[in-house]
Scaffold this motif. Structure first.
Motif, mmCIF file in Angstrom:
data_model
loop_
_atom_site.group_PDB
_atom_site.id
_atom_site.type_symbol
_atom_site.label_atom_id
_atom_site.label_comp_id
_atom_site.label_asym_id
_atom_site.label_seq_id
_atom_site.Cartn_x
_atom_site.Cartn_y
_atom_site.Cartn_z
ATOM 1 N N ILE A 171 0.836 -1.204 0.000
ATOM 2 C CA ILE A 171 0.000 0.000 0.000
ATOM 3 C C ILE A 171 0.872 1.256 0.000
ATOM 4 N N LEU A 172 1.950 1.237 0.780
ATOM 5 C CA LEU A 172 2.848 2.388 0.813
ATOM 6 C C LEU A 172 3.490 2.603 -0.559
ATOM 7 N N THR A 173 3.817 1.516 -1.237
ATOM 8 C CA THR A 173 4.387 1.618 -2.586
ATOM 9 C C THR A 173 3.401 2.294 -3.529
ATOM 10 N N GLN A 174 2.135 1.887 -3.466
ATOM 11 C CA GLN A 174 1.108 2.514 -4.304
ATOM 12 C C GLN A 174 0.913 3.972 -3.927
ATOM 13 N N LEU A 175 1.046 4.265 -2.646
ATOM 14 C CA LEU A 175 0.878 5.633 -2.163
ATOM 15 C C LEU A 175 1.951 6.539 -2.760
ATOM 16 N N THR A 176 3.180 6.043 -2.817
ATOM 17 C CA THR A 176 4.276 6.859 -3.361
ATOM 18 C C THR A 176 4.113 7.093 -4.861
ATOM 19 N N ARG A 177 3.269 6.309 -5.501
ATOM 20 C CA ARG A 177 3.000 6.506 -6.935
ATOM 21 C C ARG A 177 1.879 7.511 -7.166
ATOM 22 N N GLY A 178 1.333 8.062 -6.068
ATOM 23 C CA GLY A 178 0.312 9.093 -6.186
ATOM 24 C C GLY A 178 -1.097 8.583 -6.354
ATOM 25 N N LEU A 179 -1.324 7.289 -6.080
ATOM 26 C CA LEU A 179 -2.660 6.721 -6.265
ATOM 27 C C LEU A 179 -3.583 7.104 -5.114
ATOM 28 N N ALA A 180 -4.847 7.338 -5.443
ATOM 29 C CA ALA A 180 -5.876 7.576 -4.431
ATOM 30 C C ALA A 180 -6.284 6.242 -3.810
ATOM 31 N N ASN A 181 -7.020 6.323 -2.680
ATOM 32 C CA ASN A 181 -7.424 5.101 -1.983
ATOM 33 C C ASN A 181 -8.198 4.152 -2.896
ATOM 34 N N ARG A 182 -9.104 4.720 -3.712
ATOM 35 C CA ARG A 182 -9.911 3.877 -4.599
ATOM 36 C C ARG A 182 -9.017 3.148 -5.603
ATOM 37 N N ASP A 183 -8.018 3.848 -6.129
ATOM 38 C CA ASP A 183 -7.127 3.229 -7.111
ATOM 39 C C ASP A 183 -6.228 2.173 -6.461
ATOM 40 N N ILE A 184 -5.799 2.439 -5.224
ATOM 41 C CA ILE A 184 -4.994 1.452 -4.505
ATOM 42 C C ILE A 184 -5.811 0.187 -4.273
ATOM 43 N N ALA A 185 -7.068 0.359 -3.884
ATOM 44 C CA ALA A 185 -7.946 -0.789 -3.645
ATOM 45 C C ALA A 185 -8.098 -1.631 -4.917
ATOM 46 N N ARG A 186 -8.264 -0.961 -6.061
ATOM 47 C CA ARG A 186 -8.397 -1.689 -7.324
ATOM 48 C C ARG A 186 -7.105 -2.413 -7.685
ATOM 49 N N ALA A 187 -5.980 -1.735 -7.473
ATOM 50 C CA ALA A 187 -4.689 -2.326 -7.849
ATOM 51 C C ALA A 187 -4.371 -3.561 -7.022
ATOM 52 N N LEU A 188 -4.795 -3.562 -5.751
ATOM 53 C CA LEU A 188 -4.450 -4.658 -4.839
ATOM 54 C C LEU A 188 -5.613 -5.612 -4.595
ATOM 55 N N TYR A 189 -6.755 -5.375 -5.270
ATOM 56 C CA TYR A 189 -7.927 -6.243 -5.152
ATOM 57 C C TYR A 189 -8.412 -6.356 -3.701
ATOM 58 N N ILE A 190 -8.478 -5.215 -3.046
ATOM 59 C CA ILE A 190 -9.019 -5.156 -1.685
ATOM 60 C C ILE A 190 -10.025 -4.015 -1.626
ATOM 61 N N SER A 191 -10.744 -3.912 -0.517
ATOM 62 C CA SER A 191 -11.750 -2.864 -0.399
ATOM 63 C C SER A 191 -11.102 -1.531 -0.011
ATOM 64 N N GLU A 192 -11.809 -0.453 -0.298
ATOM 65 C CA GLU A 192 -11.299 0.868 0.059
ATOM 66 C C GLU A 192 -11.224 1.021 1.576
ATOM 67 N N THR A 193 -12.151 0.383 2.283
ATOM 68 C CA THR A 193 -12.122 0.423 3.750
ATOM 69 C C THR A 193 -10.858 -0.243 4.281
ATOM 70 N N THR A 194 -10.465 -1.362 3.672
ATOM 71 C CA THR A 194 -9.236 -2.050 4.084
ATOM 72 C C THR A 194 -8.022 -1.165 3.840
ATOM 73 N N VAL A 195 -8.018 -0.451 2.719
ATOM 74 C CA VAL A 195 -6.916 0.468 2.436
ATOM 75 C C VAL A 195 -6.818 1.519 3.537
ATOM 76 N N LYS A 196 -7.942 2.097 3.916
ATOM 77 C CA LYS A 196 -7.938 3.132 4.957
ATOM 78 C C LYS A 196 -7.421 2.576 6.287
ATOM 79 N N THR A 197 -7.825 1.345 6.609
ATOM 80 C CA THR A 197 -7.362 0.722 7.851
ATOM 81 C C THR A 197 -5.851 0.549 7.843
ATOM 82 N N HIS A 198 -5.318 0.054 6.734
ATOM 83 C CA HIS A 198 -3.869 -0.130 6.625
ATOM 84 C C HIS A 198 -3.136 1.202 6.658
#
Length: 224
Positions: A171-198
Motif C-alpha cells: 500500500i505504501l508503494t502505491q501511495l508513493t506513486r500518487g494513487l488515491a485510496n480507490r485506485d490502490i484498492a483496485r490495484a491490490l484487489y481489496i476494499s477501500e475500507t481495508t486500504v484506509k485501515t492499513h
C-alpha cells in the motif's frame, strides 16, 4: 673405487594456477550481457561459462553447468524476477552463490535479495575492480555490499526502522506513486475500507499524520 654419481635433482614443479571462478551472467538486456562478458573476459581468475536473458534460462543453465557464482540482475522482464531466481538457484544441488548486480538500491530490494539467499549486492555503477573482487568473495561464500549500501545498512542497524507488513509495504508503494485510496484498492484487489485501515497503521508506524508525510518518509528512508 669411484663413488656413484649423486642423483640429479628432480626439476621443481611450478604450482598449478588456481581454478578460475566459473560465472553465469543473468541479465535481460543483451547489450548489458555483452558488456559484462567482455569485461569479465579480461578479469584474472574468472571464467564466464554461460549467459542467460531470463530467470528460467538461468536455472536451466545452472542445473546443467553448475557454475560457482551467478551474477544476477533483479528485474528480468517477463517471467520470474531476480529475487525468485536467486531463491531457486540456492535450492539447487550444488547451489551456486548469487551476486546481485543491479541499478536498484532501495532497502526493500536489498532485503528481499538477501532473504532469498544472495551472498552479495552490487550496483552497476561500481568500478570493474570492485566487481571482480566481489565475484571472488562470493565464490568463497563471503558477503559483499556496495559501499553506499554498506554505509546505509550500518546506519539502519544503529537506528531501527519501522517494520511494515507485506500488505502495508504494498500500500505504501502505491501511495508513493500518487494513487488515491480507490485506485490502490483496485490495484491490490481489496476494499477501500481495508486500504484506509492499513493507512492508519502505516501512519502510526511511521509517526506521520498525512499521506504526503508518509510518502516523504518512505522516500527518505528508502522503504519502497
Amino acid at each position: 673405487m669411484t663413488p656413484d654419481p649423486a642423483p640429479s635433482p628432480s626439476p621443481s614443479s611450478s604450482p598449478s594456477p588456481p581454478t578460475p571462478v566459473r560465472v553465469l551472467v543473468c541479465d535481460d538486456h543483451a547489450v548489458v550481457r555483452a558488456g559484462l562478458l567482455a569485461l569479465l573476459g579480461s578479469a584474472p581468475g574468472i571464467e564466464v561459462v554461460a549467459e542467460a536473458g531470463s530467470g528460467e534460462e538461468a536455472l536451466a543453465l545452472a542445473r546443467r553447468l553448475a557454475p560457482d557464482v551467478a551474477l544476477m540482475d533483479l528485474q528480468l522482464g517477463e517471467g520470474i524476477d531476480g529475487v525468485e531466481t536467486t531463491r531457486r538457484l540456492r535450492a539447487l544441488t550444488p547451489a551456486p552463490y548469487v551476486l546481485v548486480l543491479t541499478t536498484y538500491d532501495t532497502d526493500a530490494d536489498v532485503t528481499r535479495a538477501v532473504e532469498a539467499g544472495a551472498t552479495g549486492y552490487l550496483l552497476k555503477a561500481e568500478r570493474p575492480e570492485d566487481l571482480f573482487t566481489a565475484i571472488h568473495a562470493a565464490a568463497a561464500g563471503r558477503p559483499s555490499l556496495s559501499p553506499p549500501l554498506a554505509a546505509r545498512v550500518l546506519t539502519h542497524l544503529r537506528t531501527p526502522r519501522p517494520t511494515l507488513t507485506p500488505r502495508e509495504h504494498d500500500i505504501l508503494t502505491q501511495l508513493t506513486r500518487g494513487l488515491a485510496n480507490r485506485d490502490i484498492a483496485r490495484a491490490l484487489y481489496i476494499s477501500e475500507t481495508t486500504v484506509k485501515t492499513h493507512l492508519r497503521r502505516i501512519y502510526d508506524k511511521l509517526g506521520v499524520d498525512t499521506r504526503s508525510g508518509a510518502v516523504a518518509l518512505a522516500k527518505e528512508q528508502r522503504l519502497v
